[in-house]
Design an enzyme around this catalytic site. Structure first.
Site, short mmCIF file in Angstrom:
data_model
loop_
_atom_site.label_atom_id
_atom_site.label_comp_id
_atom_site.label_asym_id
_atom_site.label_seq_id
_atom_site.Cartn_x
_atom_site.Cartn_y
_atom_site.Cartn_z
N SER A 15 -8.08 -6.42 3.05
CA SER A 15 -9.21 -6.99 3.81
C SER A 15 -10.25 -5.92 4.12
O SER A 15 -11.45 -6.21 4.20
CB SER A 15 -8.72 -7.68 5.08
OG SER A 15 -8.23 -6.76 6.02
N LYS A 93 1.00 5.12 0.39
CA LYS A 93 1.61 6.34 -0.15
C LYS A 93 0.80 7.55 0.28
O LYS A 93 -0.38 7.43 0.59
CB LYS A 93 1.62 6.29 -1.69
CG LYS A 93 2.43 5.15 -2.24
CD LYS A 93 3.90 5.50 -2.18
CE LYS A 93 4.75 4.30 -2.54
NZ LYS A 93 6.16 4.49 -2.20
N ILE A 95 -1.27 10.80 -0.39
CA ILE A 95 -2.14 11.26 -1.48
C ILE A 95 -1.68 12.67 -1.89
O ILE A 95 -1.54 13.55 -1.03
CB ILE A 95 -3.61 11.27 -0.99
CG1 ILE A 95 -4.15 9.84 -0.91
CG2 ILE A 95 -4.51 12.14 -1.83
CD1 ILE A 95 -4.38 9.18 -2.25
N ASN A 109 -9.57 7.77 5.45
CA ASN A 109 -8.50 6.81 5.72
C ASN A 109 -8.83 6.05 7.00
O ASN A 109 -9.54 6.57 7.87
CB ASN A 109 -7.17 7.56 5.90
CG ASN A 109 -6.01 6.61 6.15
OD1 ASN A 109 -5.86 5.60 5.47
ND2 ASN A 109 -5.18 6.92 7.14
N HIS A 111 -7.05 4.05 10.28
CA HIS A 111 -5.78 3.90 11.00
C HIS A 111 -6.00 2.92 12.15
O HIS A 111 -6.98 3.05 12.89
CB HIS A 111 -5.32 5.27 11.52
CG HIS A 111 -3.98 5.21 12.16
ND1 HIS A 111 -2.80 5.16 11.43
CD2 HIS A 111 -3.61 5.15 13.46
CE1 HIS A 111 -1.78 5.10 12.27
NE2 HIS A 111 -2.24 5.09 13.51
#
Ligand code: GRF
Length: 210
Positions: A15, A93, A95, A109, A111
């Site tokens: 999403s 996973k 990186i 990223n 969070h």
């Protein structure tokens, strides 16, 4: 203003990936999605990319004989697609350090909590919201941060608080936080397109809008 050429990694429904594509379409984000990489062949994000004619790749460590060949496949995929900025949109996973090095301060990223609280290995999805609820927090939020070699520890680029005092379940918190994620990720990416992020002494400093 530079156009970001995005390589997006996603393991799930995607999403946030969809929200990024929408921001590009609406002209709120100066970027192009060059490739969507997943470790899971059934990921919803892959379908989204395919339906829009965006290049896709499933690159999963167990399908490779060695770690090196896996990392090379990831790097070549990013390079062949002309990627100059990497986005982790629900990628489950770690990186590899070679990619962190190749895209230093160019990997973002998202969070679903206010770091540095409620982060680290194993703190993802439902587990995050469960821990926030258990701690009795009245505010949670979203953090967008640069990726280094440690889980959820790279320089923070953007954060938004989300009031959760009326939430009784992790799912309720998750839904409220996700709504905010969909706004903040594209805004944080646009800071890079506008060249407004400078990393000094391990801290991301946002330059004033000129
Ligand atoms: C989001 O909550 C994000 O914060 C976390 O993984 C989830 C991905 O959701 N890193 P989606 O696949 O983008 O819907």
């Amino acid at each position: 203003m530079a156009t970001l050429k995005l390589g997006v990694f996603a393991s799930g429904r995607g999403s946030n990936f969809t929200a990024i594509l929408k921001a590009i379409e609406d002209g709120r984000l100066n970027a192009e999605a060059r490739v969507l990489i997943s470790n899971k062949s059934g990921a919803g994000a892959l379908e989204t990319a395919e339906s829009r004619g965006i290049q896709t790749a499933v690159i999963n460590r167990p399908d490779f004989e060695s770690r090196d060949s896996f990392v090379s496949a990831l790097l070549s995929c990013l390079e062949e697609n002309g990627v100059n900025f990497v986005v982790l949109a629900g990628y489950m996973k770690k990186i590899p350090p070679e990619i962190v090095e190749a895209y230093e301060n160019r990997i973002l990223n998202i969070h679903p909590a206010l770091l540095p609280g409620f982060g680290g290995q194993g703190m993802y999805g439902h587990f995050v919201h469960e821990a926030v609820l258990k701690a009795g927090c009245k505010v949670s939020g979203v953090t967008v941060h640069l990726v280094d070699n440690h889980y959820d520890q790279g320089p923070i680029v953007a954060q938004r608080a989300v009031p959760i005092e009326t939430c009784y379940t992790p799912d309720e918190i998750g839904a409220k936080v996700l709504k905010e994620e969909h706004k903040v990720f594209a805004e944080a990416l646009q800071l890079f397109a506008d060249n407004r992020v400078e990393v000094r002494d391990g801290i991301a400093v946002i330059k004033a809008d000129s």
